[in-house]
Enzyme design. Structure first.
Site, PDB file in Angstrom:
ATOM      1  CE  LYS A  22      -1.627   1.569   4.108  1.00 31.01           C
ATOM      2  NZ  LYS A  22      -1.330   2.964   4.442  1.00 31.01           N
ATOM      3  CG  ASN A  23       2.329   2.716   3.554  1.00 28.42           C
ATOM      4  OD1 ASN A  23       1.167   3.014   3.290  1.00 28.42           O
ATOM      5  ND2 ASN A  23       2.767   2.548   4.792  1.00 28.42           N
ATOM      6  CB  CYS A 126      -3.616  10.825  11.803  1.00 27.14           C
ATOM      7  SG  CYS A 126      -3.535   9.055  11.747  1.00 27.14           S
ATOM      8  NE  ARG A 131       0.883  10.130  10.343  1.00 21.06           N
ATOM      9  CZ  ARG A 131       0.411   9.175   9.551  1.00 21.06           C
ATOM     10  NH1 ARG A 131      -0.768   8.677   9.761  1.00 21.06           N
ATOM     11  NH2 ARG A 131       1.118   8.758   8.527  1.00 21.06           N
ATOM     12  CG  ASP A 316       3.545   1.334   9.447  1.00 22.14           C
ATOM     13  OD1 ASP A 316       3.184   2.157  10.299  1.00 22.14           O
ATOM     14  OD2 ASP A 316       3.730   1.625   8.249  1.00 22.14           O
TER      15      ASP A 316
END
Ligand code: EPU
Length: 429
Positions: A22-23, A126, A131, A316
């Site tokens: 995804k990233n 978030c 962030r 993550d």
């Protein structure tokens, strides 16, 4: 709202195909704005965040073609997406679209570099921390952009194009490095990025930009040098495997026991996490095209970790590792250094019987003999998958609500786990 029901206790045995990252896919899709020719991306995962970004790109006027599945292709084969930004009609990315996904903000770089202007909503707050985007703005200003913040929007302009510059990030930032790479690729002259993020997703973006005609050296190290070019062209690029999905399933089998082959992935993308996992008692071997993870009998040994930028232990995977440590034979210390508020899974894991104490950026996990299923709530993407892992190892039924967080980042999660023997299903409501 959908829920996931898991009845824990079954070991995981079988094969899990790993999706495209995804990233990596998100910045690669954004790079399509840098040329009027078609960028074809292969192995794009089917995820809610990808759909949200397609909506943002569509709003700018990017033509999109999602190539259909071929006969015989498995449901998990990544999709191919063709993006053509030959007719960009709008350089504004509105709040309604950017607030759903932070990476949407990164469109500011290609829009500014190619069209000399961009108006992009500040991303929403978030759950995992404040962030900010100050370092992304700093990088664009160094490249000569004039930037104002107006009514929640970053309004960026350049009169005669961006100019190469020295950008020295005071803190490693993945998004900042993506933005600087894209903007500098279309700037006049040479840019040097110091203290650049070294994440594999940065390397993947750089490799795609090089295929598109960019001149970039040093991606994957902390010093990247970019020689700006006047224009980029179309290309075809395959998204790299998702190292976080890989690590997540590796931790799941380390917790439940069993024997799993993770297909279409690479151990070098997550060496630090796999090294720690091996010390906890899991057996990890590289096999052709993937990684085999086993734990047959034997307890889970405790281990201490500190999250760090790549090649360190990824933030993550912190929540997933914490889930594993809740059943370790002893105490483990987990320090989170990247985000200041990334421990929301702690109170949910406690509902399953975990013993975790928080002290600032440190979580002290006292392993228990067993977890017991309970209703829990997903709070963010990685936290929610830590609850899935814990639920797979807990006795009885765990019900996870707010699973839309999972859908942002884990493709076919229930199907992949169920095929390996997990008792997991989605209840739609
Ligand atoms: N930071 C600033 N100012 C900035 C930018 C970042 O202070 O202008 C701080 C952040 O607040 C954070 C640290 O720098 O404390 C690192 O943030 P970074 O910019 O590296 O994070 P990001 O680019 O916003 C990406 C991933 C995250 C992942 C982090 C760290 C994507 C789409 N997101 O975020 O992934 O945790 O890098 O590796 O690539 C996820 O997938 O669940 C996720 C949150």
């Amino acid at each position: 709202m959908d829920r996931i029901h898991i009845t824990g206790g079954a070991p995981l045995n079988g094969t899990i195909p790993i999706s495209g990252a995804k990233n990596a896919a998100l910045p690669l899709m954004i790079a399509s704005l840098m040329t009027g020719e078609t960028l074809e991306l292969i192995n794009v995962p089917r995820l809610a965040d990808i759909t949200s970004l397609l909506r943002i790109l569509g709003n700018h006027g990017v033509d999109q073609m999602v190539v259909g599945k071929r006969p015989g292709q498995s449901t998990e084969a990544g999709q191919t997406i063709r993006l053509t930004a030959s007719n960009v009609i709008d350089t504004t990315a509105p709040y309604e679209l950017v607030s759903t996904m932070r990476a949407g903000f990164w469109v500011v770089a290609p829009l500014l570099a190619r069209f000399g202007e961009a108006k992009v909503s500040l991303p929403g707050g978030c759950a995992i921390g404040t962030r900010p985007v100050d370092l992304l703005i700093m990088a664009l200003e160094k490249l000569g952009a004039e930037i104002e913040i107006d009514a929640g929007y970053v309004v960026a302009k350049t009169k005669n194009g961006l100019r190469g510059a020295e950008i020295d990030f005071p803190k490693v930032t993945v998004g900042g490095t993506h933005v600087a790479l894209m903007a500098a690729s279309l700037a006049h002259g040479t840019t040097v990025i110091d203290n650049a993020a070294r994440e594999p997703e940065v390397v993947d973006l750089a490799e795609c930009l090089i295929r598109m005609g960019a001149r970039i050296e040093g991606a994957g190290t902390s010093r990247i040098v970019i020689e700006g070019v006047a224009r980029l062209h179309g290309a075809r690029h395959e998204v790299l495997p998702d190292r976080i999905e890989t690590g997540t399933y590796a931790m799941a089998v380390a917790m439940t026991g069993g024997d799993i082959v993770l297909e279409n992935t690479r151990a070098d993308l997550l060496s630090s996490a796999l090294d720690v996992l091996a010390t906890t008692g899991a057996e990890i071997t590289q096999v052709k095209g993937g990684i085999r993870v086993r734990r047959n009998g034997g307890g889970i040994h405790p281990a201490d970790i500190t999250t760090d930028p790549f090649p360190g232990f990824p933030t993550d995977l912190q929540a997933q590792f914490m889930a594993l440590m809740t059943l370790a034979k002893g105490q483990s210390n987990i320090r989170e250094t990247i985000f200041e508020n990334r421990f929301m899974h702690v109170q949910e894991l406690a509902r399953l019987g975990a013993k975790i104490r928080l002290d600032g950026d440190l979580a002290i996990v006292e392993g228990v003999d067993r977890l017991k299923g309970a209703p829990v709530m997903a709070t963010d993407l990685r936290a929610s998958v830590s609850l899935v892992i814990a639920g797979l190892a807990a006795e009885g039924e765990t019900q996870i609500s707010r699973v839309y967080h999972l859908d942002r980042g884990f493709e076919s999660l229930e199907a992949k786990l169920a095929r390996c023997g997990a008792d997991i299903r989605r209840v739609r409501s």
